[in-house]
Design a protein around this motif. Structure first.
Motif, PDB file in Angstrom:
ATOM      1  N   SER A 102       0.823  -1.213   0.000  1.00 16.69           N
ATOM      2  CA  SER A 102       0.000   0.000   0.000  1.00 16.69           C
ATOM      3  C   SER A 102       0.858   1.264   0.000  1.00 16.69           C
ATOM      4  O   SER A 102       0.517   2.261  -0.640  1.00 16.69           O
ATOM      5  N   ALA A 105       2.250   1.749  -3.405  1.00 17.86           N
ATOM      6  CA  ALA A 105       1.173   2.250  -4.260  1.00 17.86           C
ATOM      7  C   ALA A 105       0.992   3.749  -4.074  1.00 17.86           C
ATOM      8  O   ALA A 105       0.829   4.493  -5.046  1.00 17.86           O
ATOM      9  N   ARG A 106       1.020   4.207  -2.822  1.00 16.81           N
ATOM     10  CA  ARG A 106       0.879   5.644  -2.557  1.00 16.81           C
ATOM     11  C   ARG A 106       2.048   6.425  -3.162  1.00 16.81           C
ATOM     12  O   ARG A 106       1.857   7.496  -3.735  1.00 16.81           O
ATOM     13  N   ARG A 109       1.622   6.430  -6.976  1.00 16.69           N
ATOM     14  CA  ARG A 109       0.516   7.311  -7.388  1.00 16.69           C
ATOM     15  C   ARG A 109       0.907   8.771  -7.212  1.00 16.69           C
ATOM     16  O   ARG A 109       0.530   9.619  -8.022  1.00 16.69           O
ATOM     17  N   ASP A 122      -8.098   7.450 -10.942  1.00 11.84           N
ATOM     18  CA  ASP A 122      -7.040   6.460 -10.689  1.00 11.84           C
ATOM     19  C   ASP A 122      -6.999   5.343 -11.728  1.00 11.84           C
ATOM     20  O   ASP A 122      -6.122   4.485 -11.650  1.00 11.84           O
ATOM     21  N   SER A 126      -3.529   3.695 -12.371  1.00 13.31           N
ATOM     22  CA  SER A 126      -3.366   2.364 -11.786  1.00 13.31           C
ATOM     23  C   SER A 126      -2.924   1.349 -12.834  1.00 13.31           C
ATOM     24  O   SER A 126      -2.167   0.425 -12.532  1.00 13.31           O
ATOM     25  N   THR A 130       0.441  -0.782 -12.476  1.00 13.74           N
ATOM     26  CA  THR A 130       0.350  -2.240 -12.507  1.00 13.74           C
ATOM     27  C   THR A 130       1.244  -2.819 -13.598  1.00 13.74           C
ATOM     28  O   THR A 130       1.871  -3.874 -13.410  1.00 13.74           O
ATOM     29  N   TYR A 140      -7.462  -0.255 -10.902  1.00 15.63           N
ATOM     30  CA  TYR A 140      -8.689   0.251 -10.279  1.00 15.63           C
ATOM     31  C   TYR A 140      -9.534   0.930 -11.356  1.00 15.63           C
ATOM     32  O   TYR A 140      -8.999   1.627 -12.224  1.00 15.63           O
ATOM     33  N   ARG A 161      -6.656   7.419  -2.376  1.00 14.45           N
ATOM     34  CA  ARG A 161      -7.540   6.270  -2.619  1.00 14.45           C
ATOM     35  C   ARG A 161      -6.773   5.050  -3.129  1.00 14.45           C
ATOM     36  O   ARG A 161      -7.043   3.925  -2.687  1.00 14.45           O
ATOM     37  N   TYR A 162      -5.825   5.250  -4.027  1.00 12.94           N
ATOM     38  CA  TYR A 162      -5.151   4.090  -4.611  1.00 12.94           C
ATOM     39  C   TYR A 162      -4.375   3.302  -3.560  1.00 12.94           C
ATOM     40  O   TYR A 162      -4.397   2.072  -3.545  1.00 12.94           O
ATOM     41  N   TYR A 165      -6.840   1.385  -1.593  1.00 12.00           N
ATOM     42  CA  TYR A 165      -7.337   0.270  -2.398  1.00 12.00           C
ATOM     43  C   TYR A 165      -6.399  -0.930  -2.288  1.00 12.00           C
ATOM     44  O   TYR A 165      -6.834  -2.067  -2.060  1.00 12.00           O
ATOM     45  N   ASP A 189      -8.080  -7.851  -8.585  1.00 12.36           N
ATOM     46  CA  ASP A 189      -8.707  -6.749  -9.319  1.00 12.36           C
ATOM     47  C   ASP A 189      -9.516  -7.263 -10.507  1.00 12.36           C
ATOM     48  O   ASP A 189     -10.574  -6.717 -10.838  1.00 12.36           O
TER      49      ASP A 189
END
Length: 205
Positions: A102, A105-106, A109, A122, A126, A130, A140, A161-162, A165, A189
């Protein structure tokens, strides 16, 4: 040069060419002065790859579609293409396995957020993240969001949010027990996407 029925003859044609060059030379200079030297990096990469492979694939064509800016009005694509490729490649920070999924990911992003055209939403961001780390990240989109809502898994649209997620996906993997064995975030996903697109799955026995 082979002449056609539309080509003026003799001196008239030579004069026409002379007038054309009077326009083309300053136009080329204007292009070189105004357009970022990084803009054609994508084109050169595709050209080199095609020379090596002997053909173009779907990914090459897709890249060239963006290189052509989709349309003259697609400002964000022009701005993106004007950045150095090394700046864009910073998104591979998501591959850092020393960071929790996570948090990676932050971070990724946040880097994407700085690129033109990626400030809101996103979905595309995303997909890029990925592709950079297919074993760690996940895509996402609105169907995924619908599936999460249906399942009672809260994911709000507020900033970050990402990353949240990916935390939800980590939680699902952690609490999935034996049935989660072999699953990746990307597997989740796709399952969420399918659930969101087909909200009434057949009942199990």
């Amino acid at each position: 040069m082979k002449k056609t029925t539309d080509t003026p003859a003799g001196e008239e044609f030579a004069a026409l060419c002379g007038r054309a060059w009077n326009v083309l030379i300053p136009a080329r200079a204007g292009y070189l002065a105004a357009v970022s030297p990084h803009y054609d990096e994508v084109f050169h990469v595709i050209a080199q790859r095609t020379e090596h492979a002997g053909s173009l694939g779907k990914t090459d064509i897709a890249a060239l579609v963006v290189w052509k800016r989709l349309s003259a009005q697609t400002r964000w694509v022009t701005e993106l293409m004007s950045l150095p490729d090394t700046h864009v490649r910073a998104v591979t920070a998501v591959r850092d396995t020393t960071l929790p999924r996570s948090e990676a990911a932050r971070t990724g992003r946040g880097i994407i957020w700085e690129l033109p055209g990626f400030r809101t939403g996103d979905a595309l961001a995303s997909a890029i993240l990925t592709a950079a780390a297919p074993q760690r990240m996940a895509v996402y989109d609105r169907r995924v969001q619908h599936a999460l809502d249906t399942l009672g898994l809260t994911l709000t649209p507020t900033s970050g949010r990402y990353g949240r997620y990916l935390q939800i996906l980590d939680d699902l993997l952690h609490h999935g027990g034996a049935q989660a064995d072999g699953w990746t975030a990307r597997d989740l996903d796709t399952a969420l996407y399918w659930t969101g697109a087909h909200p009434h799955p057949p009942a199990t026995a």
